[in-house]
Design an enzyme around this catalytic site. Structure first.
Site, PDB file in Angstrom:
ATOM      1  N   GLU A 234       0.881  -1.174   0.000  1.00 18.19           N
ATOM      2  CA  GLU A 234       0.000   0.000   0.000  1.00 18.19           C
ATOM      3  C   GLU A 234       0.910   1.212   0.000  1.00 18.19           C
ATOM      4  OE1 GLU A 234      -1.288   3.196   1.228  1.00 18.19           O
ATOM      5  OE2 GLU A 234      -2.068   2.317   3.078  1.00 18.19           O
ATOM      6  N   CYS A 268      -2.590   8.438   3.703  1.00 18.21           N
ATOM      7  CA  CYS A 268      -2.652   7.954   2.323  1.00 18.21           C
ATOM      8  C   CYS A 268      -4.055   8.095   1.748  1.00 18.21           C
ATOM      9  CB  CYS A 268      -2.211   6.493   2.261  1.00 18.21           C
ATOM     10  SG  CYS A 268      -0.544   6.195   2.863  1.00 18.21           S
TER      11      CYS A 268
END
Length: 461
Positions: A234, A268
């Site tokens: 990720e 994020c």
């Protein structure tokens, strides 16, 4: 980068740590391998008992560990407490659901007969020691969303945490030990980033998960590929936040502020690119900019603080460079945009308009409280702007038109589409992205199965 706790609110180094030497690292790898041999045979109820105990201890420790996180990386302490509470809930979720998620599956009778067999089953078995390379921005949550499913699946964990959150990293090892997990089930490796390659190449390490920067992801993926080891990555995002004319503009603007500045903008899945239909552009921007400008920036240990410092001096410099590049190229600064005087790595909530494709901030992730606002003529234009990014982690869409919702869900290049609300992670929903945001999924049943040996067991007639 030294392994140290440095308070980003004032730049003071509070504690430094010696990296583990080769002998200690070897001891821990041996322990992980040995522990896995026996831990893998424990039952789901036993693992659940241990994980629930860890959740209870985390709840008890919440005020203390929240303060630790705030001092190490600067998030407002009220958000740190919420992060700790979320981790405890996720532990309990996996303790409750893991056995069901990893239950044996039986192929159809027709397929078994067609294969010439008498019976068959698909079984989920643990892989072994899993290396987790984790970032500083959610120093508890990022680890727990890996550790809880991994431990419930029967794996053991090796944590290489970010070098600026060593206290939190050591707390996590202590937490699982206090909960009663066998020694070696979860170990923190106090090593620098240069040691990751060697650890991942070790045959005793069976897989890896990384949340972090694109360069770090490329390095881990390259080594794992060479060693033929499973990885989940990720790698961040630059999430679009689309507002259409049918939306509740007041509510969309209010949520947009939180969506951009949560965790001091260092998330994020924070919304970063605000793409607004021209019919409601002026109304949205007025409310959004007012909300951003009204936020209280200050000491993250104070309850009334909305935005604390960035986690590092380098992080602030990188953010400033993006804003300055956009300004020089003609972007309009609607609020913020200037470094404040005084100690600490603070940067004000900032909004930019008139951003073009030539500006760095259009294609690079702004990891801090800086928003870019775009005007879209129609739905097609909004989709084009939203997808004009190398990232594809999540997305936000504000509309009351179901036909528009269907279009966005079909066409947006992202691992998630959140309608009339901001992106959030939950243990029941898969989490991850596409494009340069990485691959694989965390959380939910998809996440717990990522590090399982999916085994076909077949019996002849």
């Amino acid at each position: 980068m030294p392994i140290a706790t440095v308070n980003p609110a004032n730049g003071e180094t509070l504690e430094t740590y010696e990296a583990m030497d080769a002998e200690e690292l070897e001891r821990r790898l041996q322990l992980a391998e040995a522990t896995f041999r026996t831990y893998r045979t424990t039952t789901f109820p036993e693992r659940a008992r241990l994980l629930n105990r860890a959740a209870d201890l985390l709840d008890e420790d919440r005020p203390e560990i929240a303060r630790t996180m705030t001092v190490e990386m600067g998030k407002p302490v009220k958000q740190a407490r919420a992060e700790a509470a979320k981790c405890a809930r996720a532990m309990r979720w996996y303790a409750e659901h893991a056995q069901e998620l990893l239950a044996d599956e039986e192929p159809s009778a027709a397929d078994v007969k067609d294969s010439g067999g008498s019976r068959a089953v698909v079984r989920y078995r643990p892989l072994g020691p899993v290396l987790a390379v984790m970032p500083w921005n959610f120093p508890l949550w990022q680890v727990v969303r890996f550790a809880a499913p991994a431990l419930m699946a029967g794996n053991v964990g090796l944590l290489k945490h970010a070098s600026n959150v060593p206290r939190t990293a050591l707390y996590l090892e202590e937490l699982f030990h206090r909960a009663g997990f066998p020694e070696g089930c979860f170990q923190t490796l106090l090593v620098g980033s240069g040691a990751v390659d060697e650890i991942l190449r070790d045959e005793r390490v069976k897989a890896a998960t990384l949340t972090g920067s694109e360069p770090a992801g490329r390095a881990v993926a390259a080594t794992a590929g060479e060693m033929i080891k499973k990885t989940v990555l990720e790698l961040g995002g630059s999430d679009p936040y689309v507002v259409m004319p049918s939306a509740d503009v007041d509510r969309a603007a209010e949520v947009a502020v939180t969506a951009r500045v949560q965790n001091n903008g260092q998330s994020c899945i924070a919304a970063k690119r605000f793409i607004v239909h021209t019919d409601v552009y002026d109304a949205f921007v007025e409310r959004f900019v007012a909300g951003m400008a009204a936020l209280q920036v200050g000491d993250p240990l104070e309850e009334e603080t909305d935005v604390g410092p960035l986690a590092s001096e380098q992080g602030r410099s990188d953010l400033e460079e993006l804003v300055d590049d956009a300004r020089r190229s003609g972007a309009e600064v609607l609020c913020g945009g200037e470094r404040p005087e005084g100690p600490g790595w603070y940067y004000p909530p900032t909004a930019l308009a008139g951003v073009t494709r030539e500006m760095r901030i259009h294609r690079e992730e702004a990891f801090g409280p800086v928003a870019t606002v775009y005007r879209a003529a129609d739905l097609d234009a909004a989709v084009l702007i939203a997808n004009d990014s190398p990232f594809g982690l999540s997305s936000n869409v504000w509309t009351r038109d179901e036909a528009e919702v269907d279009r966005f869900v079909r066409d947006l290049e992202a691992g998630g589409v959140f309608v009339n609300g901001m992106t959030a992670s939950h243990p029941g929903f898969p989490f991850g992205g596409v494009k340069r945001s990485g691959y694989g999924r965390e959380l939910s049943g998809h996440g717990i199965r990522e590090f399982c040996n999916i085994t076909t067991v077949w019996h002849g007639a």
